[in-house]
Design a protein around this motif. Structure first.
Motif, mmCIF file in Angstrom:
data_model
loop_
_atom_site.group_PDB
_atom_site.id
_atom_site.type_symbol
_atom_site.label_atom_id
_atom_site.label_comp_id
_atom_site.label_asym_id
_atom_site.label_seq_id
_atom_site.Cartn_x
_atom_site.Cartn_y
_atom_site.Cartn_z
ATOM 1 N N SER A 129 0.928 -1.263 0.012
ATOM 2 C CA SER A 129 0.013 -0.125 0.078
ATOM 3 C C SER A 129 0.817 1.416 0.177
ATOM 4 N N ASN A 156 2.167 1.570 -3.464
ATOM 5 C CA ASN A 156 1.062 2.155 -4.532
ATOM 6 C C ASN A 156 0.908 3.472 -4.197
ATOM 7 N N ALA A 157 0.845 4.001 -3.119
ATOM 8 C CA ALA A 157 0.669 5.484 -2.710
ATOM 9 C C ALA A 157 1.847 6.239 -3.158
ATOM 10 N N ASP A 169 1.490 9.486 -6.537
ATOM 11 C CA ASP A 169 1.497 10.924 -6.387
ATOM 12 C C ASP A 169 2.866 10.912 -7.367
ATOM 13 N N LEU A 186 -2.034 1.720 3.816
ATOM 14 C CA LEU A 186 -2.270 3.286 3.574
ATOM 15 C C LEU A 186 -3.052 3.304 2.493
ATOM 16 N N GLU A 187 -3.843 4.526 2.502
ATOM 17 C CA GLU A 187 -4.742 4.972 1.507
ATOM 18 C C GLU A 187 -3.905 5.277 0.286
ATOM 19 N N LYS A 188 -4.329 4.981 -0.894
ATOM 20 C CA LYS A 188 -3.614 5.256 -2.103
ATOM 21 C C LYS A 188 -3.561 6.510 -2.494
ATOM 22 N N ASP A 189 -4.265 7.592 -2.167
ATOM 23 C CA ASP A 189 -4.310 9.041 -2.619
ATOM 24 C C ASP A 189 -3.615 9.716 -1.478
ATOM 25 N N TRP A 190 -3.211 9.137 -0.090
ATOM 26 C CA TRP A 190 -2.674 10.052 0.823
ATOM 27 C C TRP A 190 -1.673 10.870 0.551
ATOM 28 N N SER A 192 -0.803 12.185 -2.203
ATOM 29 C CA SER A 192 -1.510 13.364 -3.312
ATOM 30 C C SER A 192 -2.357 14.279 -2.808
#
Length: 328
Positions: free
Chosen positions: A29, A32-33, A37, A102-106, A108
């Protein structure tokens, strides 16, 4: 130059002990995050292992992340974060536990914020797991609704230490280490809640023995060790603001054990609870802490005496071995 063209360098510090069931998902995760970004230029992932007995180390190795392996028997989450900061390359530091995803868009969503506000915490999606089966989900565990200053922080922290480069965790604390860290830097850096998810917490620790843990000598005394350190190192005012619940518990305990014959004693206790407690859970926690305070005070003093000459630390990082004493 607009924010869309600005680049960031990020160090992600994952801590864990026997997290083999969740570590792969955690590391994946994070990768990916980072990849999601486009403004992240340089990055590193550091996994700090607290003397695991499972194959957590091997999972980290297969995933090509940097590994700090704590060999000493004395381990704490705070020690893991302490070593992670020490060996991180970059000022922007994300702290995450090995049982979090972790959230993918954290990045960004927060990289533009972190430059100005320096400290950010996100909401938590709690997943309760028993025997490898999800038994409950709590989508908004903290229920952050607004962008505002955080009164407290937990284990998931995004922090820009450019203004406080020497700041670090107190490695001997088993609990309350995040709030102790916050108290140290609060005069310079305030953390902010952001009203969107930062991570999922894959919670497999459902033992339900929280009350019994108070009987263990070196458990549930982190707030007292942090209190002593805040007085010694000069950040007691910040401690008292962040840890109002514990200040209240100590006050109630002193009244309960020292002034039981005072006529309006129980009315005073009730007023204190109502004034400083937000809900029934808060009141219950304050009462339990107040009852246990004398015992925890004694064990805290014993702990400080026992380790007055420091705690032996041995760990490896990047094919190097380190031995030292960490002082209280």
């Amino acid at each position: 130059m607009g924010d869309s063209l600005k680049t960031y360098n990020v160090s992600v510090i994952i801590i864990g002990k026997n997290v083999s069931k969740t570590l792969f998902d955690c590391i994946s995760s994070v990768k990916n995050a980072i990849n999601f970004d486009p403004n992240i230029n340089l990055s590193e992932i550091i996994y700090v292992d607290s003397n695991s007995s499972d194959n957590s180390i091997q999972i980290a190795q297969v995933n090509n992340v940097k590994i700090i392996n704590i060999i000493s028997t004395f381990t704490t989450a705070s020690l893991g974060r302490f070593l992670g900061i020490r060996h991180a390359k970059y000022n922007k530091l994300l702290f995450i536990d090995g049982d979090m995803v972790l959230e993918k868009d954290w990045f960004s969503k927060t990289n533009a914020i972190i430059d100005t506000h320096l400290g950010v915490v996100g909401d938590r999606y709690e997943v309760l797991i028993k025997n490898d089966t999800i038994i409950k989900e709590i989508p908004h565990f903290y229920n952050y609704k607004n962008f505002q200053k955080a009164s407290k922080i937990g284990g998931f922290i995004y922090f820009n230490n450019s203004q406080t480069p020497s700041a670090n965790f107190s490695p001997f604390l088993r609990e309350e280490e995040e709030c102790d860290f916050y108290a140290k830097i609060r005069s310079t850096v305030s953390f902010y809640e952001v009203p969107y998810h930062g991570f999922q917490h894959l919670n497999r620790n459902l033992s339900g023995q929280r009350l019994l843990s108070y009987l263990q000598p070196y458990v549930k005394m982190g707030y007292l060790l942090s209190l002593f350190k805040s007085i010694k190192d000069g950040y007691f005012l910040n401690y008292s603001v962040i840890q109002k619940k514990y200040i209240k518990s100590i006050l109630i305990s002193l009244l309960a054990y020292a002034l039981p014959i005072y006529l309006n004693f129980y009315s005073l206790i009730l007023i204190l609870l109502l004034l400083f407690s937000n809900n029934k859970s808060d009141i219950r926690g304050v009462i339990i802490t107040a009852i246990a305070f004398p015992y925890k005070l004694i064990t805290s003093i014993y702990f400080l005496i026992k380790y007055r000459n420091g705690i032996d630390l041995e760990y490896s990082f990047d094919s190097l071995q380190f031995k030292e004493k960490i002082m209280l």
